[in-house]
Enzyme design. Structure first.
Site, PDB file in Angstrom:
ATOM      1  N   HIS A  84     -12.837  -3.493 -20.332  1.00  0.00           N
ATOM      2  CA  HIS A  84     -13.609  -3.440 -19.081  1.00  0.00           C
ATOM      3  C   HIS A  84     -14.070  -1.989 -18.909  1.00  0.00           C
ATOM      4  CE1 HIS A  84     -15.013  -3.885 -15.037  1.00  0.00           C
ATOM      5  NE2 HIS A  84     -14.200  -2.936 -14.628  1.00  0.00           N
ATOM      6  N   ASP A 121       0.851  -1.194   0.000  1.00  0.00           N
ATOM      7  CA  ASP A 121       0.000   0.000   0.000  1.00  0.00           C
ATOM      8  C   ASP A 121       0.882   1.237   0.000  1.00  0.00           C
ATOM      9  OD1 ASP A 121      -2.305   1.576   0.009  1.00  0.00           O
ATOM     10  OD2 ASP A 121      -3.360   0.206   1.351  1.00  0.00           O
ATOM     11  N   ASN A 134      -8.585   0.193 -12.793  1.00  0.00           N
ATOM     12  CA  ASN A 134      -8.947   0.809 -14.076  1.00  0.00           C
ATOM     13  C   ASN A 134      -7.995   1.928 -14.498  1.00  0.00           C
ATOM     14  OD1 ASN A 134     -11.221  -0.695 -14.741  1.00  0.00           O
ATOM     15  ND2 ASN A 134     -12.415   0.384 -13.180  1.00  0.00           N
ATOM     16  N   ASP A 142     -17.341  -8.813 -15.212  1.00  0.00           N
ATOM     17  CA  ASP A 142     -18.390  -8.550 -16.204  1.00  0.00           C
ATOM     18  C   ASP A 142     -19.023  -9.861 -16.672  1.00  0.00           C
ATOM     19  OD1 ASP A 142     -17.481  -5.648 -16.490  1.00  0.00           O
ATOM     20  OD2 ASP A 142     -15.682  -6.760 -16.991  1.00  0.00           O
ATOM     21  N   ARG A 194     -21.295 -11.002 -14.083  1.00  0.00           N
ATOM     22  CA  ARG A 194     -22.492 -10.140 -14.099  1.00  0.00           C
ATOM     23  C   ARG A 194     -23.443 -10.593 -15.196  1.00  0.00           C
ATOM     24  NH1 ARG A 194     -19.046  -4.522 -13.387  1.00  0.00           N
ATOM     25  NH2 ARG A 194     -19.209  -4.419 -11.107  1.00  0.00           N
ATOM     26  N   ARG A 210      -9.457  12.987 -18.543  1.00  0.00           N
ATOM     27  CA  ARG A 210      -9.121  11.576 -18.752  1.00  0.00           C
ATOM     28  C   ARG A 210      -7.595  11.384 -18.872  1.00  0.00           C
ATOM     29  NH1 ARG A 210     -11.703   7.021 -20.194  1.00  0.00           N
ATOM     30  NH2 ARG A 210     -10.633   5.775 -21.760  1.00  0.00           N
TER      31      ARG A 210
HETATM   32  C1  LMR Z   1     -16.638  -2.189 -11.725  1.00  0.00           C
HETATM   33  O1  LMR Z   1     -16.814  -2.695 -12.841  1.00  0.00           O
HETATM   34  O2  LMR Z   1     -17.335  -2.465 -10.743  1.00  0.00           O
HETATM   35  C2  LMR Z   1     -15.541  -1.160 -11.564  1.00  0.00           C
HETATM   36  O3  LMR Z   1     -14.582  -1.300 -12.572  1.00  0.00           O
HETATM   37  C3  LMR Z   1     -16.143   0.202 -11.583  1.00  0.00           C
HETATM   38  C4  LMR Z   1     -15.130   1.284 -11.253  1.00  0.00           C
HETATM   39  O4  LMR Z   1     -15.016   2.235 -12.048  1.00  0.00           O
HETATM   40  O5  LMR Z   1     -14.456   1.204 -10.220  1.00  0.00           O
END
Ligand code: LMR
Length: 309
Positions: free
Chosen positions: A165, A20, A109, A137, A140, A76
């Protein structure tokens, strides 16, 4: 989860290296204390550190969860630039100090592009060993189908997440099936609502991360950790026969995806190696969606490389 054997199996002892940043050192030490107090039979040691070299020394599996979050007013490019420097430093340490066959999973990310940067600065780690998380994903997608059909999620398989992602990912159920009392049936046939599958289902999976953040005021935690365990477990111990999973991996040009991107494909795993599932039929609808998410990754790649200059 790792110390309980969920990631590497119930017979695999583990030593956890936890890294960390300096301001979190005390809290990290608290986590170490709790790990000791939990008396996990499989846990053979804990290295809790803020030194990236110490963290990377000899590791066989690296799960990269650290990244710089986007803050109000940040462009970004600013976020990318922060993450590029984090991944550059961590990649260099992995390159020098990790075990030769270290398997890397990038979670933070922008996961695909962070993995690409990591690959750039850890050239001795084989391309095949650098991956990013799209299993979240994938899970999900299985979850949404399970809810819709009121079938158990473990009976739903072979969904695919193509690409990034991000909200351009393409959750594809054209080859997915459900095991029912009458045998294995295509998801499309059982759902019998192409309109839903081609619109709401896709956007629900694409936007699920954002929906979790909105509901919890925090990013996904339990489901992300569980998916990371699923990803490594299947990679190391193999996917069940007849089942594939989604992983962000280095593109070899399969399905016409530009080589050199880290792109999510359907993969099977055996003896610690993943292979992209070949020969799936891709219709026009899917092609357009697969190309759109590839295009976003190409743009992210050039943005990331511009931050290296
Ligand atoms: C997710 O898919 O839950 C995460 O990548 C979302 C995020 O931006 O932290």
């Amino acid at each position: 989860m790792i110390a309980r054997g969920i990631m590497l199996g119930p017979d695999q002892p583990v030593i956890l290296h936890l890294l960390d940043i300096e301001p979190a050192a005390e809290s990290l030490n608290g986590v170490k204390m709790e790990l000791v107090d939990a008396a996990f039979p499989l846990l053979k040691g804990v290295v809790a550190t803020t030194d990236v070299v110490e963290a990377c020394k000899g590791v066989n599996v690296a799960v990269m969860v650290g990244g710089f979050p986007r803050k109000e007013g940040m462009e970004r490019k600013d976020v990318m630039s922060k993450n590029v420097s984090i991944y550059k430093a961590q990649a260099s340490a992995l390159e020098k100090y990790a075990a030769e066959d270290c398997k890397v999973l990038v979670v933070a990310n922008p996961a695909n592009t962070n993995a690409l940067i990591l690959k750039e600065f850890a050239p001795s780690i084989p391309e095949k060993n650098i991956t990013c998380l799209t299993r979240l994903d994938h899970n999900r997608a299985l979850g949404q189908i399970s809810e819709r059909l009121k079938e158990h999620v473990s009976d739903v398989k072979n969904a695919i997440i193509w690409g990034n992602h991000s909200s351009t990912q393409y959750p594809d159920v054209n080859h997915a099936t459900v095991t029912t009392s009458g045998g294995e049936k295509p998801v499309r046939k059982l759902v019998a609502d192409d309109q839903w599958l081609n619109t709401e289902f896709i956007t629900t999976v694409q936007q699920r991360g954002a929906a979790i953040i909105k509901a919890r005021k925090l990013s996904s935690a339990l489901s992300a950790a569980s998916a990371a365990c699923d990803h490594i477990r299947d990679w190391v111990l193999g996917t069940p026969k007849g089942t594939w999973v989604s992983m962000g991996v280095y593109s070899d040009g399969s399905y016409g995806i530009q080589p050199g991107l880290i792109y999510s494909f359907p993969v099977t795993c055996e003896k610690g190696q993943w292979s992209i599932v070949q020969g799936l039929k891709i219709d026009e609808f899917s092609r357009a969606k697969m190309d759109a998410t590839a295009k976003e990754l190409i743009d992210e790649k050039s943005l990331a490389y511009s931050c290296l200059d």
